[in-house]
Design a protein around this motif. Sequence first.
Motif, short mmCIF file in Angstrom:
data_model
loop_
_atom_site.label_atom_id
_atom_site.label_comp_id
_atom_site.label_asym_id
_atom_site.label_seq_id
_atom_site.Cartn_x
_atom_site.Cartn_y
_atom_site.Cartn_z
N GLY A 76 28.90 -13.95 42.69
CA GLY A 76 28.85 -15.33 42.24
C GLY A 76 28.87 -15.46 40.72
N LEU A 77 28.74 -14.32 40.03
CA LEU A 77 28.82 -14.34 38.56
C LEU A 77 30.23 -13.99 38.12
CD1 LEU A 77 27.47 -14.22 35.70
CD2 LEU A 77 27.16 -11.78 36.13
N VAL A 78 30.75 -12.91 38.69
CA VAL A 78 32.03 -12.39 38.22
C VAL A 78 33.19 -13.31 38.61
CG1 VAL A 78 33.63 -10.47 38.39
CG2 VAL A 78 31.17 -10.04 38.29
N ALA A 79 33.24 -13.69 39.87
CA ALA A 79 34.39 -14.46 40.35
C ALA A 79 34.59 -15.76 39.57
CB ALA A 79 34.27 -14.71 41.85
N PRO A 80 33.58 -16.60 39.44
CA PRO A 80 33.80 -17.86 38.71
C PRO A 80 34.12 -17.63 37.24
CG PRO A 80 31.59 -17.83 39.69
CD PRO A 80 32.20 -16.51 39.93
N LEU A 81 33.50 -16.60 36.65
CA LEU A 81 33.72 -16.33 35.23
C LEU A 81 35.19 -15.97 35.00
CD1 LEU A 81 32.02 -16.28 32.71
CD2 LEU A 81 31.67 -13.83 33.05
N VAL A 82 35.70 -15.06 35.81
CA VAL A 82 37.09 -14.65 35.67
C VAL A 82 38.02 -15.83 35.92
CG1 VAL A 82 38.88 -13.18 36.65
CG2 VAL A 82 36.60 -12.25 36.24
N THR A 83 37.73 -16.57 36.99
CA THR A 83 38.59 -17.72 37.31
C THR A 83 38.58 -18.73 36.18
OG1 THR A 83 37.70 -17.41 39.52
CG2 THR A 83 39.18 -19.27 39.19
N ALA A 84 37.41 -18.97 35.60
CA ALA A 84 37.32 -19.95 34.53
C ALA A 84 38.15 -19.50 33.32
CB ALA A 84 35.86 -20.17 34.14
N LEU A 85 38.04 -18.22 32.98
CA LEU A 85 38.81 -17.70 31.84
C LEU A 85 40.31 -17.81 32.11
CD1 LEU A 85 36.69 -14.57 30.87
CD2 LEU A 85 36.97 -16.69 29.59
N LEU A 86 40.71 -17.49 33.35
CA LEU A 86 42.14 -17.56 33.68
C LEU A 86 42.61 -19.01 33.66
CD1 LEU A 86 42.40 -14.94 36.57
CD2 LEU A 86 43.24 -14.74 34.23
N LEU A 87 41.82 -19.90 34.26
CA LEU A 87 42.22 -21.30 34.30
C LEU A 87 42.33 -21.87 32.90
CD1 LEU A 87 40.39 -23.11 37.24
CD2 LEU A 87 42.82 -22.68 36.94
N THR A 208 25.94 -17.73 30.64
CA THR A 208 26.06 -16.73 31.70
C THR A 208 24.73 -16.05 31.95
OG1 THR A 208 28.25 -16.35 30.80
CG2 THR A 208 27.49 -14.83 32.49
N ILE A 209 24.11 -15.60 30.85
CA ILE A 209 22.81 -14.93 30.98
C ILE A 209 21.80 -15.88 31.59
CG2 ILE A 209 20.90 -13.91 29.71
CD1 ILE A 209 22.86 -12.81 27.74
N LEU A 210 21.83 -17.10 31.14
CA LEU A 210 20.86 -18.08 31.64
C LEU A 210 21.01 -18.26 33.14
CD1 LEU A 210 18.73 -20.17 30.96
CD2 LEU A 210 20.56 -21.85 30.77
N LEU A 211 22.23 -18.51 33.61
CA LEU A 211 22.45 -18.74 35.03
C LEU A 211 22.06 -17.52 35.86
CD1 LEU A 211 25.81 -20.72 35.10
CD2 LEU A 211 23.51 -21.57 35.55
N THR A 212 22.37 -16.33 35.33
CA THR A 212 22.07 -15.12 36.07
C THR A 212 20.57 -14.88 36.19
OG1 THR A 212 24.04 -14.25 35.05
CG2 THR A 212 22.69 -12.71 36.28
N THR A 213 19.89 -14.99 35.07
CA THR A 213 18.45 -14.72 35.13
C THR A 213 17.74 -15.75 36.00
OG1 THR A 213 18.23 -15.89 33.04
CG2 THR A 213 18.20 -13.49 32.96
N LEU A 214 18.18 -16.99 35.92
CA LEU A 214 17.52 -18.00 36.74
C LEU A 214 17.78 -17.75 38.23
CD1 LEU A 214 17.84 -21.31 34.73
CD2 LEU A 214 15.92 -19.72 34.89
N TYR A 282 14.08 -16.36 28.16
CA TYR A 282 13.43 -16.72 26.92
C TYR A 282 13.81 -15.74 25.82
CZ TYR A 282 9.43 -17.96 23.93
OH TYR A 282 8.63 -18.37 22.91
N ARG A 283 13.80 -14.46 26.19
CA ARG A 283 14.10 -13.42 25.22
C ARG A 283 15.58 -13.37 24.85
NH1 ARG A 283 10.88 -8.90 24.38
NH2 ARG A 283 12.59 -8.23 23.05
N PHE A 284 16.44 -13.40 25.86
CA PHE A 284 17.84 -13.07 25.60
C PHE A 284 18.76 -14.29 25.50
CE2 PHE A 284 16.10 -9.29 27.76
CZ PHE A 284 16.21 -8.42 26.68
N ALA A 285 18.35 -15.40 26.09
CA ALA A 285 19.27 -16.55 26.07
C ALA A 285 18.67 -17.72 25.30
CB ALA A 285 19.63 -16.96 27.48
N ASN A 286 17.52 -17.47 24.69
CA ASN A 286 16.91 -18.51 23.90
C ASN A 286 16.61 -19.77 24.72
OD1 ASN A 286 15.82 -18.85 21.46
ND2 ASN A 286 17.60 -19.87 20.54
N TYR A 287 16.22 -19.54 25.98
CA TYR A 287 16.00 -20.65 26.91
C TYR A 287 14.55 -21.11 26.80
CZ TYR A 287 15.72 -23.01 31.46
OH TYR A 287 15.54 -23.91 32.46
#
Lengths: 290, 585
Positions: A76-87, A208-214, A282-287
């Motif tokens: 669910g992370l890789v597929a949308p990311l790649v598709t978004a970049l391609l689109l 990306t980091i935010l969505l993944t960690t959450l 909090y640490r890595f995505a400044n959330y």
Amino acid sequence: MPLHLMLVPGIIVVLLFSYGPMVGVVIAFENFIPVKGMFRSEWVGLEHFKYIYHLSETREVLRNTVFIALMKMIGGLVAPLVTALLLNEVMKKYYKRAIQTIIYMPHFMSWVIMAGILLDVLSPTSGIVNQFIAWLGFDKVFFLGNDKWFPYVLVVTDVLKEFGFGTVVYLAAITAVNPSLYEAAVLDGANRWKQTLHVTIPAIIPITILLTTLALGNVLNAGFDQVFNLYNPSVYSTGDILDTYVYRIGLASAQYGVATAVGLFKSAISLVLISLSYFLAYRFANYRIF
Amino acid sequence: MVLKKANAKRSAMLSLLLIMTTVTACSNSNNGNNGSKSDTPSASTSESGDNKNESPPASPAASGPSGPEGKYDPPIEVTTVRAVSAAAELAPGETFDENIWTKTFESDLGIKVKNLWKVNAEQYQNKIAVTMASGDMPDFMNVDAQQFQILVEAGTIADLTDVYAKYASDLTKSSFEGSNDLRLKAATVNGKLMGIPADGGESADTHLIYIRKDWLANVGLQPPKTMDDVIKIALAFTKNDPDKNGKNDTYGLSLDYNLFNGWSGLDGFFNGYHAYPFNPTKGTGTNLNFIKGSDGKVQWADVQPEVKTALGKLADLFKQGALYPEFSVIDGIKSGELATSGKVGMTFGSFFVPTWPINNMYKDVPGSDWGIYPLVSSDDQPVLAQSTTGLPSHYFVVSKKSEHPEAPFLLLNTYMEKLYGHFDKNYHTVTVDGKDYGEFGLAPINGGLPGNNPRAAVAIQAAKKSGDTSALNDEQKSYFDQVAKFEAGDATMWAANKLWSEGGVFSLQGQYIDNHQVFTSAYVGNPTPTMVAKGPSLRDEEVKMMTSIIMGSKPLDSFDEWAANWLASGGQDILNEVNASGMVQ
């Protein structure tokens, strides 16, 4: 100060619907008989937890849950990311819009319908997927009845159904990238690939980091709707997840105490994971929540 | 400054408004919760009271009947909940809310039956569990044996001993007392009648073998005499192109993921090898078969070596392609489609198979005709057909809060009268534009007269031989007419012919009874505590074991491992409880 008053309705709702029902966790420690109520049922302490611990399937089910959920998170992370970049590279607007809409559509279909479609599509005797596999010269695969394949079928079908939704989120993040960065990159002689590598990707890494960690907090939620509609006894060993298991042995046979105990266990794990993921975000995505 | 003040005032007003809407919305839903949480009777009564505002809360005797017959004036309303079968087609104009039954109840008895909710039959059991938890019970409802047990323990259902004595008609009483009082005994707890058995006392679930006669002729085989014949037929149906279409696209024996079922189940196959396992995939996991050993102790039927023998034969059938390769993922509706689309030519099944799913095949598929044969044995020992419906599996229970606990009995009296006393066809089946629609399933309550169908079959066949129909009652006469219609060339009456004619379903099932060829569990009590606690997870283990052995993904010897594991993980406790229960026959 008066504006803070506007918080009150929200707080009341949270108290009533999130904190109020927490009283119900006592059921996990009782031999709960619905009609006797929560406070009059017999108290059995940790009996249900011991019972779950000694059930032979519990560990298997837990392993399946974590495995399927993690695979789904990665997919669910890789597929949308790649598709978004391609689109993002597609110049024709109507083409881009059409693709976006088409891949977004399955998100609105319920798993009941999807399962009916998949049962036919993946059938070894008549399904289109297996006819293609046979045409390529491979052996047909019993996707829904083979316990080795089943978890991957879950992951792939889930990604297929949901990646359109994720794509929209990432596309939105890409749109927010400052165009002057691209102009500067072009002046420095960067081609499209370099632009993507050095401008687009760094710009959307925080989200990306935010969505993944959450998503970590959901590691014990492997998707009841999907599994329940697709699984069958021959794939219980790899496809049975906590929620379906509890449904079968707990709710469907009125063992509420056991079902609540598993629910409580799930909540405890999720609490730890959500705290952890918040710390990571909090640490890595400044959330920041507060 | 003024502006700011106004703003503050406005936001204060707005939040007040929000608070009020949320609080009122919540207090509504909270009322319902209170009923279950603290078990305060006031909350629930006020809710159920809403439904009965029109009816006076006077005692039943003042406004209604004082015995099995009579009418409420003014009419009363009783509430119930319904399971709706997805496969059922309703006659035009009939619904589960308003149909010939509810109209009759209203006009004849002055009882208006209101469905609080309706839900798909597969979801019914869960929805009832939720209803029990919420404490908001309808006046009467249909529950399974396990839920019945829980409700009795909780003390929320009414003691029906007195109303039964006073309001049940003689016919209703005789239906409770038939076959050794088994139904009445099962519904009686500590000397009090706590529920109305919805089924039980019958052995209509004993299996028969259904085989496409035209296929048998095409492959040149005779009806089976032994289990080896059955296997030979299954293989011939798989490999010898029984439908003569030149393609290898047929299967020998129908099967779906339920394993044990009245349609495409394996019960009859196992019985052929003198094995009596029973634990359907979608079942409760608590309706188990026990065998009494020579030492007087009971054994569980499913772990006996005969089960393993039969499983070995099934695994072989699967390997040779005689079973649908995807049986483990399809349900009964899908396996029914395989049969009606001419892919499967043999199945084990109970009495209803001619009426579903193969009911229209004689008419729609030229040349197709299913024959019905009794179970066969694998050796020279006679075969016993297992029945798990001797004990009721479902009960109607009446809420303690119901103002008219006698109403369900009055409904049942009418039901029994219309279907068994003076049979009225309109309440059983109606025919609209040449299509038959069942009406009996629409009744909000149901019962049955044990042994009714085999008796009717005997009477109908006797009348056919003698040509004298005067001895038939109204119900039997209508079946007699249906069979006569079929013989006159009406293909839509095919199912009736299969049910009632000589060599038909009820004749053969009657023979099982007459020849003492019915196997029933040695344990006649309700589910024990360990069965309730561990039954579902043990059931899953068993289903997994059987499915994987049949499909060849595990060796046959994994059966022994599973059997040992069953004893260790609760099976021994179940056996101990059953042996100590005093309910072993």
